[in-house]
Write an enzyme that holds these catalytic residues in place. Structure first.
Site, PDB file in Angstrom:
ATOM      1  CE  LYS A  93      29.049  41.194  32.198  1.00 40.98           C
ATOM      2  NZ  LYS A  93      30.313  42.001  32.711  1.00 40.98           N
ATOM      3  NE  ARG A 131      37.544  34.742  42.303  1.00 36.25           N
ATOM      4  CZ  ARG A 131      37.329  35.214  43.554  1.00 36.25           C
ATOM      5  NH1 ARG A 131      38.122  35.062  44.426  1.00 36.25           N
ATOM      6  NH2 ARG A 131      36.198  35.649  43.889  1.00 36.25           N
ATOM      7  CG  HIS A 179      24.681  41.283  33.488  1.00 38.04           C
ATOM      8  ND1 HIS A 179      25.484  40.244  33.048  1.00 38.04           N
ATOM      9  CD2 HIS A 179      25.277  41.547  34.294  1.00 38.04           C
ATOM     10  CE1 HIS A 179      26.258  39.977  33.716  1.00 38.04           C
ATOM     11  NE2 HIS A 179      26.150  40.880  34.606  1.00 38.04           N
ATOM     12  CB  THR A 223      46.982  54.192  29.762  1.00 37.52           C
ATOM     13  OG1 THR A 223      48.293  54.660  30.424  1.00 37.52           O
ATOM     14  CG2 THR A 223      47.046  54.017  28.207  1.00 37.52           C
ATOM     15  CB  SER A 230      23.185  50.719  47.482  1.00 39.07           C
ATOM     16  OG  SER A 230      23.715  49.953  46.678  1.00 39.07           O
ATOM     17  CB  THR A 238      30.339  46.417  30.305  1.00 38.64           C
ATOM     18  OG1 THR A 238      31.534  45.853  30.077  1.00 38.64           O
ATOM     19  CG2 THR A 238      29.154  45.381  29.808  1.00 38.64           C
ATOM     20  CB  SER A 259      24.522  38.944  36.624  1.00 37.40           C
ATOM     21  OG  SER A 259      25.422  39.021  37.781  1.00 37.40           O
TER      22      SER A 259
END
Length: 437
Positions: free
Chosen positions: A286, A59, A255, A316, A175, A283, A227
């Protein structure tokens, strides 16, 4: 693989078991020859990096700064002297809410009101009022009694799934085979029995459920929008199976939140299925444009995760500045459908534009625009990224499966740029893909 290499060496031997002439690790000085039997850590680490290069999966991250108020424009600092303007085609900020004036104003107000940090874990620093307000908004968004914030969507999935399954003796998790890595990590870390069903295959799922002991706790984990291919789960039918076999349901809506439903509650809201789901996960990074993750469920279940999940307890909490921004974003998207309607319209136009010039865009039920890019076997993803980063655009190729996400607006000029890029990098090939979401 790295763990296997480390654990297979002799470094775990005790000092008492060491040969008389062996020099303990860390005691080597200049001019002292290293014992050939000692673990060569540097070689193992370098070999791991070399493998990524050889496989074309190393990457490389682009060096940019986004321009506030001018999304998706940015400045790129990579490979040249000084910054040059680019258009970002890689972002999960689907609705540009990270640039919305209300979000920025809320974050600035919070910064001047309470400062930058949260003060530590919530166990130590307590709940800032921003956290409680946002959890109430998210619970309301999904029609649930309560919600719980995490530092990211990955953490919310991993912490919740691993904790929940550990608390259910003999739990079996079912799953979907295309579930996100964070869900896979949570299921693996739970240590419970798991069965993987073929993607969106209801017959296979029922076959697995029927074979499980009747009295065993069961949990079906799946996503609403996937996705890679942009397809959507049959939520209602999966809930029917959960009812039939007395299974809990865990739906990842990362998503979809902000993107679907009258108030942005996701596919489950759009389809009228929120009340049937045990846990909804989402999330905040996004469509909501900031950072963080969360789950929504009934009060007792949320209290259990809050009280037992190490991923929640020992980290935290989110900065109140971030939480204030998300709170403004969630409230805005609950009341406004303008952004998600425009995004869907532009995604549809992009699919048509790509098809018009003969690019192999795959059918998609969602805002995701899957474009299958062929790469010769052994070709590097970074090379493909370079081909897609020409002129004034930035689009990253993400390693296997390759995925990239552009801004919500793509012009006809952008189509021409993409067509040129395609000619540079696409070849008859192994099955790899770049998906524009």
């Amino acid at each position: 693989m790295l763990e296997t290499f480390v654990s297979s060496g002799s470094a775990s031997r005790s000092m008492e078991d060491a040969e008389p002439d062996a020099i303990p690790a860390g005691k080597l000085g200049r001019g002292v020859q290293k014992d050939s039997r000692q673990m060569d850590y540097q070689r193992i680490f370098q070999d791991a990096i070399d493998r990524l290069h050889q496989e074309g999966r190393y990457r490389v991250f682009i060096d940019i700064l986004r321009n506030k108020g001018a999304y998706p424009n940015a400045r790129c600092f990579a490979g040249h002297n000084g910054a040059r303007p680019i258009t970002v085609w890689c972002s999960n900020d689907y609705l540009a809410m990270g640039q919305h004036p209300d979000v920025i104003a809320a974050m600035e107000a919070a910064l001047h009101d309470v400062g930058a940090g949260s003060g530590g874990t919530r166990n130590i620093g307590g709940n800032t009022h921003y956290h409680l307000d946002l959890e109430a908004e998210l619970a309301d968004l999904h029609g649930k009694q309560a919600a719980l914030l995490f530092t990211s969507g990955y953490v919310s999935n991993e912490a919740t799934l691993s904790t929940l399954a550990k608390l259910l003796p003999g739990c079996i998790i079912f799953s979907d085979e295309l579930n996100h890595a964070s869900m896979i990590a949570g299921i693996r870390n739970s240590g419970c029995e798991k069965h993987i069903f073929r993607h969106n295959d209801l017959e296979h799922l029922e076959e697995l459920l029927a074979a499980a002991p009747v009295d065993a706790p069961k949990l079906i984990a799946f996503e609403s929008v996937y996705s890679m291919d942009g397809d959507i789960a049959p939520i209602s039918a999966i809930c029917d199976l959960a009812d039939k076999y007395n299974a809990l349901t865990y739906l990842d809506e990362v998503h979809a939140v902000g993107m679907y439903g009258p108030r942005g509650g996701g596919i489950a809201e759009r389809d009228g299925q929120m009340h049937r789901l045990t846990i909804i996960e989402g999330t905040l990074g996004k469509a909501f444009g900031v950072m963080g993750g969360y789950i929504a469920a009934d009060k007792v279940l949320i209290d259990v995760i809050r009280s037992y999940a190490p991923g929640f307890i020992f980290t935290t909490s989110l900065s109140p500045v971030l939480v204030a921004g998300v709170l403004a974003s969630v409230r805005h998207l609950k009341a406004s459908a303008v952004e998600r309607t425009a995004q869907q319209d532009r995604a549809g136009k992009l699919k048509a534009m790509l098809a018009e010039v003969g690019l192999p865009v795959m059918p998609s039920q969602s805002h995701i625009v899957p474009l299958l890019v062929g790469m010769p076997r052994g070709a590097s993803a970074s090379r493909t990224s370079c081909s897609l980063n020409t002129g004034s655009t930035s689009s990253r190729s993400i390693t296997r499966p390759c995925r990239a996400a552009p801004s919500a607006c793509v012009s006809r000029r952008g189509r021409c740029i993409l067509t040129r890029c395609w000619r540079n990098c696409a070849r008859p090939c192994s099955k790899s893909g770049i998906v524009w979401n």
